[in-house]
Design a protein around this motif. Structure first.
Motif, mmCIF file in Angstrom:
data_model
loop_
_atom_site.group_PDB
_atom_site.id
_atom_site.type_symbol
_atom_site.label_atom_id
_atom_site.label_comp_id
_atom_site.label_asym_id
_atom_site.label_seq_id
_atom_site.Cartn_x
_atom_site.Cartn_y
_atom_site.Cartn_z
ATOM 1 N N HIS A 24 0.843 -1.197 0.000
ATOM 2 C CA HIS A 24 0.000 0.000 0.000
ATOM 3 C C HIS A 24 0.881 1.251 0.000
ATOM 4 N N ASP A 25 0.609 2.125 -0.966
ATOM 5 C CA ASP A 25 1.411 3.336 -1.133
ATOM 6 C C ASP A 25 0.799 4.545 -0.431
ATOM 7 N N THR A 26 -0.390 4.368 0.136
ATOM 8 C CA THR A 26 -1.038 5.437 0.905
ATOM 9 C C THR A 26 -1.735 4.811 2.110
ATOM 10 N N ASP A 27 -2.058 5.616 3.089
ATOM 11 C CA ASP A 27 -2.904 5.138 4.183
ATOM 12 C C ASP A 27 -4.284 4.803 3.602
ATOM 13 N N VAL A 28 -4.837 3.666 4.008
ATOM 14 C CA VAL A 28 -6.105 3.253 3.415
ATOM 15 C C VAL A 28 -6.915 2.436 4.420
ATOM 16 N N LEU A 29 -8.240 2.552 4.326
ATOM 17 C CA LEU A 29 -9.151 1.716 5.088
ATOM 18 C C LEU A 29 -9.841 0.795 4.098
ATOM 19 N N GLU A 30 -9.523 -0.483 4.147
ATOM 20 C CA GLU A 30 -9.992 -1.445 3.147
ATOM 21 C C GLU A 30 -11.064 -2.362 3.697
ATOM 22 N N VAL A 31 -12.025 -2.685 2.845
ATOM 23 C CA VAL A 31 -13.002 -3.729 3.156
ATOM 24 C C VAL A 31 -12.313 -5.082 3.001
ATOM 25 N N SER A 45 7.112 -5.354 6.385
ATOM 26 C CA SER A 45 7.478 -3.939 6.357
ATOM 27 C C SER A 45 7.512 -3.326 7.752
ATOM 28 N N THR A 46 7.031 -4.065 8.755
ATOM 29 C CA THR A 46 6.930 -3.609 10.158
ATOM 30 C C THR A 46 6.089 -2.348 10.282
ATOM 31 N N ASN A 47 5.107 -2.195 9.402
ATOM 32 C CA ASN A 47 4.146 -1.102 9.508
ATOM 33 C C ASN A 47 2.854 -1.637 10.128
ATOM 34 N N ASP A 48 2.288 -0.898 11.058
ATOM 35 C CA ASP A 48 1.123 -1.386 11.785
ATOM 36 C C ASP A 48 -0.111 -1.490 10.885
ATOM 37 N N THR A 49 -0.889 -2.562 11.123
ATOM 38 C CA THR A 49 -2.220 -2.710 10.534
ATOM 39 C C THR A 49 -3.211 -2.853 11.674
ATOM 40 N N VAL A 50 -4.319 -2.153 11.580
ATOM 41 C CA VAL A 50 -5.366 -2.233 12.592
ATOM 42 C C VAL A 50 -6.638 -2.742 11.930
ATOM 43 N N ARG A 51 -7.228 -3.768 12.511
ATOM 44 C CA ARG A 51 -8.446 -4.338 11.953
ATOM 45 C C ARG A 51 -9.648 -3.857 12.756
ATOM 46 N N HIS A 52 -10.705 -3.472 12.042
ATOM 47 C CA HIS A 52 -11.910 -2.939 12.662
ATOM 48 C C HIS A 52 -13.086 -3.884 12.404
ATOM 49 N N ARG A 53 -13.790 -4.209 13.481
ATOM 50 C CA ARG A 53 -14.981 -5.046 13.379
ATOM 51 C C ARG A 53 -16.035 -4.413 14.277
ATOM 52 N N GLY A 54 -16.976 -3.724 13.661
ATOM 53 C CA GLY A 54 -17.934 -2.967 14.450
ATOM 54 C C GLY A 54 -17.221 -1.864 15.200
ATOM 55 N N SER A 55 -17.446 -1.788 16.500
ATOM 56 C CA SER A 55 -16.789 -0.759 17.323
ATOM 57 C C SER A 55 -15.458 -1.234 17.890
ATOM 58 N N ASN A 56 -15.080 -2.481 17.602
ATOM 59 C CA ASN A 56 -13.833 -3.042 18.129
ATOM 60 C C ASN A 56 -12.689 -2.854 17.136
ATOM 61 N N ALA A 57 -11.488 -2.626 17.675
ATOM 62 C CA ALA A 57 -10.292 -2.488 16.849
ATOM 63 C C ALA A 57 -9.151 -3.260 17.495
ATOM 64 N N MET A 58 -8.292 -3.859 16.662
ATOM 65 C CA MET A 58 -7.161 -4.611 17.193
ATOM 66 C C MET A 58 -5.968 -4.443 16.265
ATOM 67 N N LEU A 77 -4.673 0.290 6.979
ATOM 68 C CA LEU A 77 -3.281 0.024 6.621
ATOM 69 C C LEU A 77 -2.555 1.345 6.413
ATOM 70 N N THR A 78 -1.320 1.399 6.903
ATOM 71 C CA THR A 78 -0.539 2.617 6.782
ATOM 72 C C THR A 78 0.311 2.583 5.521
ATOM 73 N N ASN A 81 2.934 -0.206 4.063
ATOM 74 C CA ASN A 81 2.652 -1.544 4.581
ATOM 75 C C ASN A 81 2.762 -2.577 3.456
ATOM 76 N N THR A 82 3.513 -3.642 3.713
ATOM 77 C CA THR A 82 3.649 -4.738 2.752
ATOM 78 C C THR A 82 3.520 -6.061 3.489
ATOM 79 N N CYS A 83 2.651 -6.924 2.985
ATOM 80 C CA CYS A 83 2.457 -8.256 3.575
ATOM 81 C C CYS A 83 2.794 -9.330 2.553
#
Length: 259
Positions: A24-31, A45-58, A77-78, A81-83
């Motif tokens: 990902h070349d930009t910050d993005v919120l993906e479905v 890439s050691t860049n953080d990814t945060v997953r959102h499910r309803g009001s919960n985030a991890m 995704l920031t 970020n590369t996976c």
């Protein structure tokens, strides 16, 4: 975005679909769309990814076993970020992990919680490699090692593979009674096989396969929703929209605009 795709060696080909990088070349919120497969996702890439499910985030672990997603989920995704992602065949992921596959469904599991020090050593070796090709070689060696240690029944593996192929090829409403009659096993036994090996019920597996067919048509075809719904075996457009939204939180038209 999908960047590069690698295909497994001959020994892993029956069990692993492919490896691919997602950059990902930009910050993005993906479905997150349900793929019908369990995946091993490695943050290289050691860049953080945060997953959102309803009001919960991890925060997503660097070594993640990503089970089947059957509820609406987003991933933040920031930039940078590369996976490196391993996508297993639906019938085969249980060969590489000691847990029943259902333990991973709608969950993000840290591989270090499964294999402890072995996972950390594997991740360190992989991250030391200077090229992506060499990282894939380390990943393959780790998976082959897990496969050699596997104690699962070859007979059950073949049966689950046949069951998955049968269900995936269905172009009409799924009926477990028909599946049971075709293979001569009880419905209860087939349900247990799917939960242990695949991670979801055969009905849910059929539903996810149908969803993915409809998603592909949304992305590639100018057909109206009614035609896509009919072609993919939904009762009507309302049924198509309801099921689609249950997986993504979005309507088919909203997803089409994102494509």
């Amino acid at each position: 975005m999908r960047d590069r795709v690698f295909f497994p060696s001959d020994i892993l080909k029956p069990f692993v679909k492919n490896y691919w990088t997602c950059r990902h070349d930009t910050d993005v919120l993906e479905v997150m769309y349900p793929s019908g497969c369990v995946e091993l996702c490695i943050d290289i890439s050691t860049n953080d990814t945060v997953r959102h499910r309803g009001s919960n985030a991890m925060k997503v672990p660097s070594l993640e076993v990503l089970g089947h997603w059957t509820i609406p989920t987003m991933a933040a995704l920031t930039k940078g970020n590369t996976c490196l992602i391993t996508r297993f065949h639906p019938h085969a992921n249980a060969l590489f992990f000691p847990n029943p596959a259902s333990d991973f469904t709608n969950e993000s599991i840290d591989l270090c919680d499964i294999f402890n020090k072995e996972s950390g050593d594997f991740y360190n070796r992989l991250m030391e490699q200077p090229t992506l090709e060499q990282k894939v070689e380390v990943l393959e060696a780790f998976l082959i090692q897990r496969l050699v240690r596997n104690k699962r029944s070859d007979q059950q593996l073949k049966l689950v593979e046949h069951l998955c192929n049968y269900v995936a090829q269905e172009d009409r409403a799924f009926n477990i009674q028909d599946l049971s009659a075709h293979y001569g096993f009880s419905e209860r036994y087939i349900q247990k096989l799917f939960m242990d090996w695949v991670g979801i019920t055969p009905q849910k597996f059929f539903s996810v396969q149908r969803f993915n067919r409809s998603l592909e048509l949304l992305r590639s075809s100018p057909q109206p929703l009614t035609s896509i719904a009919f072609e993919c075996g939904y009762y009507d457009q309302a049924h198509f929209i309801k099921e689609f939204k249950s997986y993504t939180g979005l309507t088919p038209n909203q997803v089409k605009k994102l494509c």
